[in-house]
Design an enzyme around this catalytic site. Structure first.
Site, PDB file in Angstrom:
ATOM      1  N   LYS A  86       0.855  -1.196   0.000  1.00 41.73           N
ATOM      2  CA  LYS A  86       0.000   0.000   0.000  1.00 41.73           C
ATOM      3  C   LYS A  86       0.885   1.238   0.000  1.00 41.73           C
ATOM      4  O   LYS A  86       1.793   1.369   0.843  1.00 41.73           O
ATOM      5  CB  LYS A  86      -0.913   0.001   1.232  1.00 41.73           C
ATOM      6  CG  LYS A  86      -1.976  -1.088   1.158  1.00 41.73           C
ATOM      7  CD  LYS A  86      -2.778  -1.160   2.429  1.00 41.73           C
ATOM      8  CE  LYS A  86      -3.707   0.026   2.589  1.00 41.73           C
ATOM      9  NZ  LYS A  86      -4.458  -0.071   3.861  1.00 41.73           N
TER      10      LYS A  86
HETATM   11  C1  E4P Z   1      -7.731   0.472   4.469  1.00 35.24           C
HETATM   12  O1  E4P Z   1      -6.936  -0.391   4.753  1.00 35.24           O
HETATM   13  C2  E4P Z   1      -7.807   1.769   5.190  1.00 35.24           C
HETATM   14  O2  E4P Z   1      -6.541   2.068   5.692  1.00 35.24           O
HETATM   15  C3  E4P Z   1      -8.832   1.708   6.273  1.00 35.24           C
HETATM   16  O3  E4P Z   1     -10.019   1.125   5.805  1.00 35.24           O
HETATM   17  C4  E4P Z   1      -9.093   3.067   6.898  1.00 35.24           C
HETATM   18  O4  E4P Z   1     -10.217   2.938   7.746  1.00 35.24           O
HETATM   19  P1  E4P Z   1     -10.619   4.037   8.854  1.00 35.24           P
HETATM   20  O5  E4P Z   1     -10.978   5.288   8.150  1.00 35.24           O
HETATM   21  O6  E4P Z   1     -11.799   3.399   9.555  1.00 35.24           O
HETATM   22  O7  E4P Z   1      -9.432   4.181   9.758  1.00 35.24           O
END
Ligand code: E4P
Length: 226
Positions: A86
């Protein structure tokens, strides 16, 4: 449509992969730090549970392209299996994506808040782009609308990248992004369970058991009754 679990908690991963048709796990630095133990142990533990073929998305934390590439190579070699790195959609992240693409390392573009960010990441080489639906909603944006725009842009321009919709607060948001054409969603364990929950389903199942047991006996299954 792929279901992915957004957690680094091994118990939650074990349970979801046992019960549901899961395609992988996503983590981010916040999710990993919640476990508060050795980073590699966590990732190796996840890989052991989900196997080599399921996707594991792991985020690089550096902010310079060359360092992101170094992290990506390290993570790929150390964790192995079907791994996606990522990378946030900042300028240095886009530069890293171009390099990683050439090296054959799979990329998930993350921290996506607009369709243009998603488009540039996909053109730079990302296989998945992750729009943050609830975080967009929280700034009076339209998370589902951004997902719909990305899906549309990818269709219009025949781009192969897939939308991995992320950051959800409730089941309705998940439902709406899937309707909008998201190719995959990453959700926490609670929302994964929530996708299936309905009191009338539980009521119906309880009623079936009561009716069956009334005639065939308590604890008897179809295979016990001759
Ligand atoms: C995906 O891996 C994102 O980092 C994650 O869904 C972010 O979610 P949040 O906004 O609930 O922290």
């Amino acid at each position: 449509m792929l279901y992915i679990l957004d957690t680094a908690n091994l118990q939650q991963i074990k349970r979801a992969f046992d019960l549901y048709p899961m395609s992988g796990v996503t983590t981010n630095p916040t999710i990993i730090s919640k476990e508060n133990r050795n980073f590699l142990d966590i990732l190796k533990g996840i890989r052991e549970i989900i196997g080599e073929d399921k996707m594991l998305h792991v985020q690089a934390v550096s902010l310079k392209a060359e360092d992101i590439v170094k992290e990506a190579e390290y993570l790929k070699d150390t964790i192995g299996g079907n791994i996606y790195i990522k990378v946030p959609v900042i300028p240095e992240g886009i530069k890293a994506m171009k390099i990683l693409k050439k090296k054959g390392i799979k990329i998930t573009a993350t921290a996506v808040f607009t369709a243009q960010q998603a488009l540039m990441a996909a053109i730079a080489g990302a296989e998945f782009v992750a729009p943050y639906v609830n975080r967009i909603d929280n700034i009076t944006g339209n998370g589902v609308g951004v997902v719909a725009q990305i899906v549309e842009l990818f269709e219009i321009h025949q781009i192969d990248a897939k939308v991995l919709a992320a950051s959800f607060k409730n089941v309705q948001q998940v439902h709406e992004v899937i309707l909008a054409g998201a190719h995959s969603v990453t959700v926490n364990a609670e929302i994964m369970d929530g996708l299936l929950k309905h009191p009338l389903t539980d009521w119906s199942v309880d009623q079936f058991v009561v009716d069956w047991e009334g005639v065939y006996g308590k604890g008897k299954y179809t295979c016990d009754v001759k």
